[in-house]
Design a protein around this motif. Structure first.
Motif, PDB file in Angstrom:
ATOM      1  N   LEU A 134      73.152  36.982  15.258  1.00 30.73           N
ATOM      2  CA  LEU A 134      72.230  38.113  15.417  1.00 30.73           C
ATOM      3  C   LEU A 134      72.560  38.923  16.669  1.00 30.73           C
ATOM      4  O   LEU A 134      72.419  40.141  16.677  1.00 30.73           O
ATOM      5  CB  LEU A 134      70.790  37.622  15.457  1.00 30.73           C
ATOM      6  CG  LEU A 134      70.302  36.995  14.140  1.00 30.73           C
ATOM      7  CD1 LEU A 134      68.910  36.408  14.299  1.00 30.73           C
ATOM      8  CD2 LEU A 134      70.327  38.021  13.010  1.00 30.73           C
ATOM      9  N   ALA A 135      73.026  38.233  17.720  1.00 23.70           N
ATOM     10  CA  ALA A 135      73.380  38.948  18.948  1.00 23.70           C
ATOM     11  C   ALA A 135      74.610  39.825  18.737  1.00 23.70           C
ATOM     12  O   ALA A 135      74.790  40.831  19.429  1.00 23.70           O
ATOM     13  CB  ALA A 135      73.623  37.956  20.084  1.00 23.70           C
ATOM     14  N   HIS A 164      57.545  35.745  15.318  1.00 24.95           N
ATOM     15  CA  HIS A 164      56.964  34.698  16.166  1.00 24.95           C
ATOM     16  C   HIS A 164      58.047  33.967  16.968  1.00 24.95           C
ATOM     17  O   HIS A 164      57.902  33.759  18.174  1.00 24.95           O
ATOM     18  CB  HIS A 164      56.205  33.718  15.262  1.00 24.95           C
ATOM     19  CG  HIS A 164      55.525  32.621  15.995  1.00 24.95           C
ATOM     20  ND1 HIS A 164      54.378  32.817  16.735  1.00 24.95           N
ATOM     21  CD2 HIS A 164      55.818  31.296  16.108  1.00 24.95           C
ATOM     22  CE1 HIS A 164      54.005  31.665  17.276  1.00 24.95           C
ATOM     23  NE2 HIS A 164      54.857  30.731  16.914  1.00 24.95           N
ATOM     24  N   LEU A 165      59.137  33.588  16.304  1.00 21.40           N
ATOM     25  CA  LEU A 165      60.174  32.769  16.948  1.00 21.40           C
ATOM     26  C   LEU A 165      61.133  33.601  17.791  1.00 21.40           C
ATOM     27  O   LEU A 165      61.433  33.258  18.925  1.00 21.40           O
ATOM     28  CB  LEU A 165      60.983  32.012  15.889  1.00 21.40           C
ATOM     29  CG  LEU A 165      60.242  30.941  15.083  1.00 21.40           C
ATOM     30  CD1 LEU A 165      61.113  30.461  13.931  1.00 21.40           C
ATOM     31  CD2 LEU A 165      59.861  29.771  15.985  1.00 21.40           C
ATOM     32  N   LEU A 166      61.630  34.699  17.222  1.00 25.62           N
ATOM     33  CA  LEU A 166      62.722  35.419  17.882  1.00 25.62           C
ATOM     34  C   LEU A 166      62.226  36.538  18.800  1.00 25.62           C
ATOM     35  O   LEU A 166      62.880  36.858  19.777  1.00 25.62           O
ATOM     36  CB  LEU A 166      63.693  35.988  16.844  1.00 25.62           C
ATOM     37  CG  LEU A 166      64.347  34.964  15.905  1.00 25.62           C
ATOM     38  CD1 LEU A 166      65.363  35.634  15.009  1.00 25.62           C
ATOM     39  CD2 LEU A 166      65.007  33.838  16.704  1.00 25.62           C
ATOM     40  N   LEU A 167      61.089  37.151  18.477  1.00 23.16           N
ATOM     41  CA  LEU A 167      60.649  38.278  19.293  1.00 23.16           C
ATOM     42  C   LEU A 167      59.600  37.886  20.310  1.00 23.16           C
ATOM     43  O   LEU A 167      59.594  38.395  21.420  1.00 23.16           O
ATOM     44  CB  LEU A 167      60.139  39.406  18.402  1.00 23.16           C
ATOM     45  CG  LEU A 167      61.296  40.077  17.689  1.00 23.16           C
ATOM     46  CD1 LEU A 167      60.893  40.604  16.346  1.00 23.16           C
ATOM     47  CD2 LEU A 167      61.863  41.166  18.566  1.00 23.16           C
ATOM     48  N   ALA A 215      61.836  42.697  28.709  1.00 24.64           N
ATOM     49  CA  ALA A 215      61.001  43.895  28.621  1.00 24.64           C
ATOM     50  C   ALA A 215      60.546  44.131  27.182  1.00 24.64           C
ATOM     51  O   ALA A 215      59.400  44.516  26.937  1.00 24.64           O
ATOM     52  CB  ALA A 215      61.769  45.113  29.134  1.00 24.64           C
ATOM     53  N   THR A 216      61.431  43.889  26.212  1.00 23.01           N
ATOM     54  CA  THR A 216      61.071  44.100  24.808  1.00 23.01           C
ATOM     55  C   THR A 216      59.982  43.102  24.391  1.00 23.01           C
ATOM     56  O   THR A 216      59.007  43.467  23.738  1.00 23.01           O
ATOM     57  CB  THR A 216      62.318  43.948  23.910  1.00 23.01           C
ATOM     58  OG1 THR A 216      63.353  44.764  24.453  1.00 23.01           O
ATOM     59  CG2 THR A 216      62.034  44.387  22.496  1.00 23.01           C
ATOM     60  N   ASN A 217      60.159  41.834  24.795  1.00 22.21           N
ATOM     61  CA  ASN A 217      59.113  40.841  24.530  1.00 22.21           C
ATOM     62  C   ASN A 217      57.788  41.260  25.168  1.00 22.21           C
ATOM     63  O   ASN A 217      56.740  41.205  24.530  1.00 22.21           O
ATOM     64  CB  ASN A 217      59.519  39.472  25.094  1.00 22.21           C
ATOM     65  CG  ASN A 217      60.489  38.749  24.182  1.00 22.21           C
ATOM     66  OD1 ASN A 217      60.795  39.235  23.101  1.00 22.21           O
ATOM     67  ND2 ASN A 217      60.963  37.599  24.607  1.00 22.21           N
ATOM     68  N   ALA A 274      53.198  42.586  11.738  1.00 22.01           N
ATOM     69  CA  ALA A 274      54.356  43.131  12.447  1.00 22.01           C
ATOM     70  C   ALA A 274      55.642  42.494  11.933  1.00 22.01           C
ATOM     71  O   ALA A 274      56.663  43.166  11.765  1.00 22.01           O
ATOM     72  CB  ALA A 274      54.203  42.901  13.951  1.00 22.01           C
ATOM     73  N   GLY A 275      55.596  41.185  11.654  1.00 23.06           N
ATOM     74  CA  GLY A 275      56.780  40.483  11.181  1.00 23.06           C
ATOM     75  C   GLY A 275      57.247  41.000   9.838  1.00 23.06           C
ATOM     76  O   GLY A 275      58.440  41.246   9.633  1.00 23.06           O
TER      77      GLY A 275
END
Lengths: 186, 186
Positions: free
Chosen positions: A100-101, A157-160, B112-114, B151-152
């Motif tokens: 993903l990165a 939930h997990l990644l963001l 910052a995004t989180n 949102a997900g």
């Protein structure tokens, strides 16, 4: 799959590519290193895939490492719980984070990642057709929307949000998707 | 916010930073160009933010460009529809894509995004406390889970599956979150 290559050999190449991507990141990954780890000549790799991105894209869509079996537990709740559990493991694996990165700004990888998720969803469709047959889902219900909710919530939930998904979270997630959050449903 | 800077001037700097990021991508973005577009001296910017990443991180969490008002329509369904509509617009904006593409491998931007998403969710909490007061949500319901779902699903549908979210999709999404997908809910 490249012609003339055994499926096991191709899987070894995909494993080497994903492992090296996880260890060194996109910029540190070379076709030479993949060839060396998989025990093939680099000209063989270049014959099948013209670039690092092409090889990685093939690994994302074709690697058995990112595969998991379709759930068939006998109930929609059980199946969705199994899908959510496996998906949460997949999303928290270092190889997934590495892929993903590497996606932003690389169209081949973005396309492969989309194809991977679309493919996963297509393979999960029996979960929904069986649920309709058992009367657990309306015949006109939208399987894609169920997947958006389940996979999207886990992703967010997990990644963001940097959260974790224990059994309690997964059960609450599946129950919310099935019966909704409204107090008026009862 | 930097001390000694008017809020309007800071917003002009954030706007310049996000616009230039959108136009030129992360690698093409310079502090000099931001200073020139915002009409300030670059030493002023360096006094407030020690690097490009620090300035961008501040823009992500502080820019009015990424802001939207908390919904208050009088019903939970109306509020969730408003949140979903605004979020789908935010997620499909070029500036959002530019920020998300710059995140991988840059811890300050990831943080910052989180913080931006966590902050958005915190500001939306009145939607859920009002819904509990109106009896539309159980008092022990989990607002964060509702946000994960809403949102997900949008994130997954728009950014990962390359879908679009018209009014019909948004309404089906909100109704599924509220009442669930199970045929047995009726």
């Amino acid at each position: 799959m490249p012609t003339g290559a055994g499926p096991r050999r191709v899987q070894e190449i995909f494993t080497a590519a994903l492992d090296l991507l996880t260890e060194h990141g996109y910029d540190g990954l070379t076709i030479e290193a993949i060839a060396q780890r998989a025990g093939v000549h680099k000209t063989t790799l270049y014959r099948w895939w013209s670039s690092k991105d092409e090889l990685l894209a093939a690994a994302v869509t074709g690697s058995a490492l990112l595969e998991f079996p379709v759930a068939d537990t006998g109930s929609l709740r059980g199946d969705l719980l199994a899908v959510a559990t496996r998906l949460s493991r997949l999303l928290t694996r270092p190889a997934t984070a590495a892929v993903l990165a590497a996606v932003p700004g690389r169209p081949l990888l973005a396309e492969a990642t989309n194809a991977f998720f679309t493919g996963r969803l297509t393979r999960d469709h029996p979960v929904f057709t069986r649920a309709v047959e058992r009367g657990e889902l309306a015949a006109d219900s939208d399987a894609d929307l169920v997947v958006d909710l389940l996979a999207g919530a886990l992703w967010f939930h997990l990644l963001l949000c940097g959260g974790s998904a224990d059994r309690r979270y997964l059960a609450r997630l599946v129950d919310s998707v099935l019966t909704g959050v409204s107090a008026r449903r009862a």
